[in-house]
Design a protein around this motif. Structure first.
Motif, PDB file in Angstrom:
ATOM      1  N   GLY C 165       0.833  -1.200   0.000  1.00 19.00           N
ATOM      2  CA  GLY C 165       0.000   0.000   0.000  1.00 19.00           C
ATOM      3  C   GLY C 165       0.865   1.247   0.000  1.00 19.00           C
ATOM      4  N   TRP C 166       0.281   2.355  -0.466  1.00 16.69           N
ATOM      5  CA  TRP C 166       1.115   3.567  -0.522  1.00 16.69           C
ATOM      6  C   TRP C 166       1.416   4.070   0.877  1.00 16.69           C
ATOM      7  N   THR C 167       0.626   3.620   1.860  1.00 15.83           N
ATOM      8  CA  THR C 167       0.882   3.995   3.239  1.00 15.83           C
ATOM      9  C   THR C 167       1.920   3.080   3.883  1.00 15.83           C
ATOM     10  N   ALA C 402     -18.331   8.126  13.594  1.00 13.27           N
ATOM     11  CA  ALA C 402     -18.839   7.653  12.311  1.00 13.27           C
ATOM     12  C   ALA C 402     -17.705   7.098  11.450  1.00 13.27           C
ATOM     13  N   ASP C 403     -16.517   7.646  11.635  1.00 14.23           N
ATOM     14  CA  ASP C 403     -15.386   7.175  10.832  1.00 14.23           C
ATOM     15  C   ASP C 403     -15.074   5.708  11.081  1.00 14.23           C
ATOM     16  N   TYR C 404     -15.452   5.198  12.233  1.00 16.05           N
ATOM     17  CA  TYR C 404     -15.266   3.764  12.469  1.00 16.05           C
ATOM     18  C   TYR C 404     -15.964   2.963  11.373  1.00 16.05           C
ATOM     19  N   TYR C 406     -16.609   4.405   8.175  1.00 16.04           N
ATOM     20  CA  TYR C 406     -16.102   4.763   6.839  1.00 16.04           C
ATOM     21  C   TYR C 406     -14.675   4.282   6.615  1.00 16.04           C
ATOM     22  N   HIS C 407     -13.947   4.229   7.704  1.00 10.31           N
ATOM     23  CA  HIS C 407     -12.515   3.998   7.575  1.00 10.31           C
ATOM     24  C   HIS C 407     -12.244   2.716   6.799  1.00 10.31           C
ATOM     25  N   ASN C 408     -11.186   2.764   5.959  1.00  5.84           N
ATOM     26  CA  ASN C 408     -10.793   1.584   5.193  1.00  5.84           C
ATOM     27  C   ASN C 408     -11.854   1.093   4.222  1.00  5.84           C
ATOM     28  N   ALA C 414     -13.457   7.241  -2.127  1.00  7.62           N
ATOM     29  CA  ALA C 414     -14.226   8.247  -2.863  1.00  7.62           C
ATOM     30  C   ALA C 414     -13.872   9.644  -2.362  1.00  7.62           C
ATOM     31  N   HIS C 415     -13.777   9.803  -1.051  1.00 10.92           N
ATOM     32  CA  HIS C 415     -13.442  11.132  -0.502  1.00 10.92           C
ATOM     33  C   HIS C 415     -12.136  11.663  -1.062  1.00 10.92           C
ATOM     34  N   PHE C 416     -11.082  10.877  -0.964  1.00 11.84           N
ATOM     35  CA  PHE C 416      -9.819  11.523  -1.323  1.00 11.84           C
ATOM     36  C   PHE C 416      -9.643  11.676  -2.815  1.00 11.84           C
ATOM     37  N   ALA C 476     -14.813  -2.965   1.631  1.00 12.91           N
ATOM     38  CA  ALA C 476     -13.531  -2.478   2.124  1.00 12.91           C
ATOM     39  C   ALA C 476     -12.652  -2.106   0.943  1.00 12.91           C
ATOM     40  N   ARG C 477     -11.737  -1.159   1.168  1.00 13.32           N
ATOM     41  CA  ARG C 477     -10.812  -0.803   0.097  1.00 13.32           C
ATOM     42  C   ARG C 477      -9.725  -1.876  -0.009  1.00 13.32           C
ATOM     43  N   ARG C 478      -9.014  -1.891  -1.125  1.00 13.62           N
ATOM     44  CA  ARG C 478      -7.844  -2.746  -1.336  1.00 13.62           C
ATOM     45  C   ARG C 478      -8.171  -4.230  -1.405  1.00 13.62           C
TER      46      ARG C 478
END
Ligand code: HEM
Ligand SMILES: [Cu+2]
Lengths: 198, 304, 646
Positions: C165-167, C402-404, C406-408, C414-416, C476-478
């Motif tokens: 991942g880029w992170t 709420a981020d719990y 959205y996160h991952n 979509a946001h970024f 989930a992403r990725r």
């Protein structure tokens, strides 16, 4: 190249002024660099794994010698800049030379210190604590090493070309660098060694 | 411009059709924590749509009124510096919105980080959920049983998940019961959930953890408490014991189906010591913990 | 044999072999072409050794476009893989490599050089300077960036791409779980290009502080220069953090230290913290110059001055401060407890306020204006509502509880993208179209440009808005694939269609360049868009010394002042001092590449030799006597008459 003689030698051309400002900004970045190392150090200081903690390995004598050497060298580089402003080539060179010798001695003691740490089982791979300790000290030490080469180059140039706006500018910037390393060392001395030994 | 509106209209119809049939998992909560989160989400969507619509409206107005084709050749736009009153309004309205949302956000933080509201007087069911590449191990210390890749939980009882990992950082997530939290190798995190409706739910690792990540999911079955007790009994009678050897075998990277054991791995392979973010600690000690700056609590987990 | 085995790609596929062949053939074709047309000398004299900020800008621009297509190819592959459930087109390993390189390439090697291209080109022109403060250092910055970019890109065919991942979160990125050299490439390529970035930061700040034309006080600088100043200040403070993090990561991987490992006291969370202490300011390094470009463009095509200049500046200063105080919002779910989350939730939302101020200021710049719908303006107008959506979803993410949820997830993705594409990419394309005539002396075709804009916008909405929904539906992403039963197949198909439309849009850009090179009229004058700021006051194309006479500035809108009778270029010609070209920066770039490559493969002897080489270059530079050269009054007169005649 326009030279403005009303200003100190190191500020006397436009390019010189740019160089000095640019170097200050660079020092800003260096502060962040060491700041990050310090923050990481404080985060990892208790994470010694199976390895030793700071109090078990720090020795006060070499550290005091190092501190003394570096503080003195900071003073002598200040004298060098003073001499440069008085256009005293010989004194400038002498003070830069002394500064470099003190720096070299500092480095020698630091290398001794490192060898000692590795010897008593506090190597780079031992624990997160030893890794960040040696990295923080090592980054400072690498800066000093780089400074030694750089200073030698400036010394040679002053010898060959005399005190020109350029060599004056370079020695002034070098003095900023050297003072900065001294300040970083004071932080290392207080927050790594003293705090660690308490 | 017309094209744009037409496309937007098409887009919205498509999405409503797509999503109309089944509610989205996150917006279809089955427990108090997920419900709180869904409410926050709906609330913020509402406020945010208002902002987007306002911006669109102003933009449209400006574009229609001040486009060059509508103005005379020699119209020279005036020079206008900023106007303090207008700018104060532009700052003021967002500030009010942000303050409002901050209050909601802070309240919700304390709610989702504690035993679900209304369940405070019940003894929570503690489950240790640990991940390994690419599986989930669920240990029920009180019941003294362990499952792999599936979770059985009683409804109407607070659940306290203790999360950690035997490998990369993972994130334990059951969207319909509540948001996720990380499972990491060197500390235990705590997630408070509860299920109110019996049923089967999707659970997964949400944090990328390498090659087998996509399949790193588990099944959650919520059943009434009595049924849950029956299940525990049944496991105790039928399942084989979890030996250290067996557990190490399970830890090998790869995918496994579901399996069940008596005993838990906590006996021979305990969870990491550092405990973090559990409700008791947070409710009673966060204040001193943060005011005292670098307490030992801080050191465990880097700068805040 | 064993020695060479390490260079093999661990998970080869036909696509990778095909790329190897393609890369080989391209290199041969370029070399043959240069030799055949006898262009080696030209290339060396005019480009590889240049220290001219305008040429360096163009080299950044070309690199950014190339990387846009590399990253874009990754993107379309990912969307194709996810278009249908249970797809077997890519396997998990390849998918992981692709999203990792996509992220790194797009942020570090596409968006960053794009931003630098404009900073390099515009800052000296906008402040009336002849070049940047340290032209030679500027060239070094470019070649370091380029060396880093090339190093990162060859990972794909030599040794294997990074796949964490880029992170690059540890311990996943550590030796235990990422066994190929891929992550070494990540650590070292970013280190090299990051060094270049830091030097650019220092260079640009010095330039802006010290080299402004007479009369140009800070509050009379054009808005792009202001935004760049602030972005560069952020660079100077943020990049050293990345330097340290990458150095520690490298040591963990190559020297067996325990910074981020799970044993001997290592702490994986430290990486996440350091990464985002840099990472969040980084997104503002990208977006602020974009804001600057939009400010220039919206003012020009509204035929008006920018509304609320002072609050624009103030809001950027505020954003830059806040951007260092929000990093924890990238891991609200790490278990730091309600209090910490609350604090960072509030600081994060606070950023929305200055951002909102800027949006309103752009809207009010349209007010009472005379709006022309040119291509750059279309991008800017599309940006306003789309970026607003990105911003408000950011506020939603900032609500930590709420981020719990959205996160991952795809919601975050979509946001970024919703901030970066309409924010940064649209700005770059707008700036690209807007400044193209200044750079090359002719305009890009407006009609093709409009088609491009609409394809990108429609494609963008189709590609990314569905992700908000599928994220809320638990995607989930990725994840390299998902099952039919998950229920978001349709949404992903839609995303794929959108991505394809965007891909066509990007291809149209290339076609537009080709078309305009052939057919666009060349006689366009110095100010074809009827713009208002100083960079348009010099000739098109810009002579190497930028301005024959140093301008005397009265406001941030130099050309409006001229219209009102201000004498912008008082006095007469004087000889101009210019820096000499130098091959050293390029050579240092090459040595750094070798250094990095040796480091990646832990080949210590070449590494030491390269290190010595780098220091030798620095020593040479220090001892060198180079006072630059002068352009005589005669030469200036000739150039000026020629350019005026043209
Ligand atoms: C109003 C302003 C903004 C707010 C409040 C905001 C908020 C956030 C939050 C809270 C996250 C973390 C979410 C999570 O991981 O669960 C996030 C992620 C992100 N944002 Fe923003 N954001 C804003 C503007 C921007 C801008 C302008 C950019 C880029 C130019 C940007 C790029 C990103 C990126 C790249 C990520 C995450 C990437 C990753 O995890 O791989 N954001 N944003
Ligand atoms: Cu952020």
């Amino acid at each position: 190249m326009k030279i403005d003689n009303s200003l100190p030698l190191e500020y006397s051309t436009d390019q010189n002024q740019l160089n000095i400002l640019g170097f200050w900004i660079f020092l800003g970045a260096e502060i962040m660099l060491f700041g990050t190392l310090f923050a990481s150090y404080f985060t990892l200081v208790d994470r010694t794994g199976a390895g030793p903690a700071g109090a078990e390995i720090f020795e006060i004598t070499p550290v005091l010698i190092e501190t003394l050497l570096l503080l003195t060298s900071s003073f002598t580089i200040g004298l060098a800049v003073h001499a440069m402003r008085l256009a005293n080539k010989k004194a400038t060179m002498a003070f830069i030379g002394i500064t470099l010798l003190l720096g070299l001695a500092f480095l020698g003691v630091e290398i001794y210190e490192f060898v000692h740490y590795v010897h008593i089982g506090a190597g780079l791979q031992t624990s997160a604590f030893t890794a960040i300790l040696l990295t923080t000290l090592g980054t400072h030490g690498a800066h000093v090493t780089f400074g030694l080469f750089w200073g030698t180059f400036i010394l040679l140039q002053i010898k060959k070309r005399g005190l020109t706006p350029e060599t004056g500018n370079k020695s002034f910037i070098f003095s900023l660098y050297w003072h900065f390393l001294d300040v970083v060392w004071i932080f290392i001395f207080s927050f790594v060694y003293l705090k660690g030994m308490m | 411009m017309k094209l744009k509106w037409a496309l937007l209209a098409v887009f919205f119809t498509i999405t409503t059709v797509l999503t109309g049939c089944e509610p989205l998992l996150v917006l279809d909560p089955k427990g108090p924590q997920a419900e709180r989160q869904a409410n926050d989400i709906m609330l913020s969507i509402g406020i945010m749509s208002f902002i987007v619509i306002a911006v669109l409206a102003i933009l449209t107005y400006m574009l229609i009124k001040y486009r060059a084709s509508k103005q005379s050749e020699d119209y020279e736009p005036p020079h206008i510096e900023g106007n303090p009153i207008v700018e104060a309004i532009c700052v003021g309205i967002p500030v009010i919105i942000v303050i409002f949302l901050s209050i909601v956000s802070v309240k919700s933080n304390y709610i989702v980080e504690a035993t679900p509201q209304g369940y405070e007087d019940q003894e929570p069911l503690v489950i240790y959920a640990s991940s390994s590449n690419w599986k989930w191990h669920f240990s029920y210390p009180e019941e003294d049983i362990e499952t792999v890749n599936y979770l059985y939980i009683p409804t109407d009882r607070p659940l306290e998940f203790k999360l950690y990992s035997y490998g990369p950082i993972t994130s334990f997530w059951i969207p319909q019961l509540g948001g996720q939290k990380y499972a990491m190798a060197d500390m235990v995190t705590t997630l408070h959930l509860a299920a109110e409706v019996p049923g089967e739910y999707m659970g997964r690792n949400a944090n990328f953890s390498g090659e087998g990540f996509a399949e790193n999911a588990f099944n959650v079955k919520a059943v009434p408490p009595a049924e849950f007790d029956e299940w525990v009994e049944e496991v105790k009678e039928t399942a084989s014991p979890l030996t250290e050897e067996k557990f190490n075998e399970l830890l090998e990277p790869g995918h496994l189906g579901q399996s069940t054991y008596t005993g838990t791995h906590l006996e021979f392979s305990p969870a990491p010591e550092h405990n973090h973010g559990s409700s008791e600690q947070d409710e009673h000690s966060t204040d001193e913990h943060h005011e005292s700056g670098h307490s030992e609590h801080d050191d465990e987990h880097s700068q805040h | 044999m064993e020695f060479f085995e390490r260079f093999a790609v661990p998970h080869p596929s036909p696509a990778i072999y095909a790329s190897m062949v393609a890369i080989g053939l391209t290199v041969i074709a370029i070399i043959a072409g240069l030799t055949y047309f006898k262009k080696w000398g030209y290339l060396w004299r005019e480009w590889l050794t240049t220290v001219d900020h305008k040429r360096i800008a163009i080299m950044y621009l070309i690199s950014a476009l190339l990387m846009l297509f590399r990253g874009g190819a990754d993107a379309i592959l990912m969307r194709a893989q996810l278009a249908v459930p249970d797809n077997k087109m890519l396997d998990a390993q390849h998918y992981n490599e692709i999203f990792t390189t996509h992220g790194v390439v797009m942020i570090m090697f596409m968006a960053m050089p794009f931003v630098f291209a404009f900073m390099n080109y515009l800052i000296p022109l906008q402040i009336g300077a002849r070049d940047v403060a340290f032209p030679r250092l500027n060239a070094i910055s470019f070649w370091l960036f380029f060396a880093g970019a090339m190093l990162f890109n060859i990972s794909f065919v030599v040794g294997g791409s990074p796949d964490a991942g880029w992170t690059s979160y540890f311990p996943l990125a550590g030796n235990d779980f990422s066994t190929s050299v891929g992550t070494n490439y990540y650590m070292i390529a970013l280190q090299i290009s990051g060094l270049g970035t830091l030097m650019t930061g220092i260079n640009m700040i010095t330039t802006i502080f010290k080299m402004r034309a007479p009369g140009m006080t800070l509050m009379k600088m054009p808005m792009f220069t202001w935004s760049s100043l602030i972005a560069n200040v952020i660079i100077v403070f943020a990049f050293p953090v990345l330097t340290v993090a990458l150095a520690m990561g490298t040591m963990d991987r190559l020297f067996g230290t325990n910074f981020f490992t799970t044993s001997n006291g290592g702490m994986d969370m430290l990486w996440a913290n350091l990464f985002w202490v840099w990472g969040h300011p980084e997104v503002y390094i990208l977006i602020l110059p974009a804001f600057g470009l939009y400010s220039e463009i919206i003012a020009t095509f509204s035929g008006r001055n920018l509304y609320g200049y002072k609050s624009m500046v103030a809001s950027m200063v505020l954003i830059s401060l806040l951007s260092f105080l929000v990093w924890t919002h990238h891991f609200f779910t790490m278990g730091q407890g309600a209090l910490t989350n609350s604090i960072f939730s509030i600081t994060t939302m606070a950023i929305a306020v200055p951002t909102g101020v800027k949006i309103f200021n752009w809207l009010f710049t349209l007010w009472k204006g005379k709006i022309r719908f040119t291509v750059p303006m279309l991008y800017s107008l599309g940006f306003i509502p789309l970026f607003t959506v990105g911003g408000v979803t950011g506020v939603m993410l900032a609500m930590s509880a709420a981020d719990y949820q959205y996160h991952n997830t795809m919601f975050l993705v979509a946001h970024f993208h919703n901030t970066i594409i309409p924010g940064v990419v649209f700005a770059m394309l707008a700036g690209f179209t807007y400044y193209w005539p200044k750079m090359f002396g002719f305009m890009l075709n407006e009609k093709i440009g409009k088609w491009t804009f609409w394809m990108l916008t429609v494609g963008f909405v189709l590609a990314f808005f569905p992700m908000y929904i599928s994220g809320l539906d638990g995607q989930a992403r990725r994840m390299y694939t998902y099952s039919e039963a998950a229920g978001f197949s349709m949404l992903n198909m839609l995303s794929f269609v959108g991505a394809a439309v965007m891909a066509f849009g990007f291809v149209l850009i290339v076609y537009n360049i080709y078309y305009s090179v052939r057919y666009s009229p060349r006689n366009i004058g110095a100010n074809p868009w009827n713009a208002r700021s100083l960079e348009w006051a010099t000739h098109t194309p810009v002579p190497e010394y930028n301005f024959a006479i140093t301008p005397n500035v009265a406001s941030s809108e130099a050309l409006r002042d001229v219209k009102n009778g201000h004498d912008l270029f008082p006095g007469k010609y004087e000889k101009i001092h210019m820096p000499n070209n130098s091959g050293l920066p390029f050579i240092m770039g090459v040595i750094f590449f070798v250094w990095g490559f040796s480091f990646v493969f832990a080949m210590w002897i070449p590494l030491i030799i390269a290190t010595i080489g780098i220091f030798a270059c620095m020593g040479y530079r220090s001892a060198e006597k180079d006072h630059g050269r002068y352009i005589s009054v005669k030469e200036i007169e000739d150039t000026e008459t020629k350019l005026r005649g043209a």
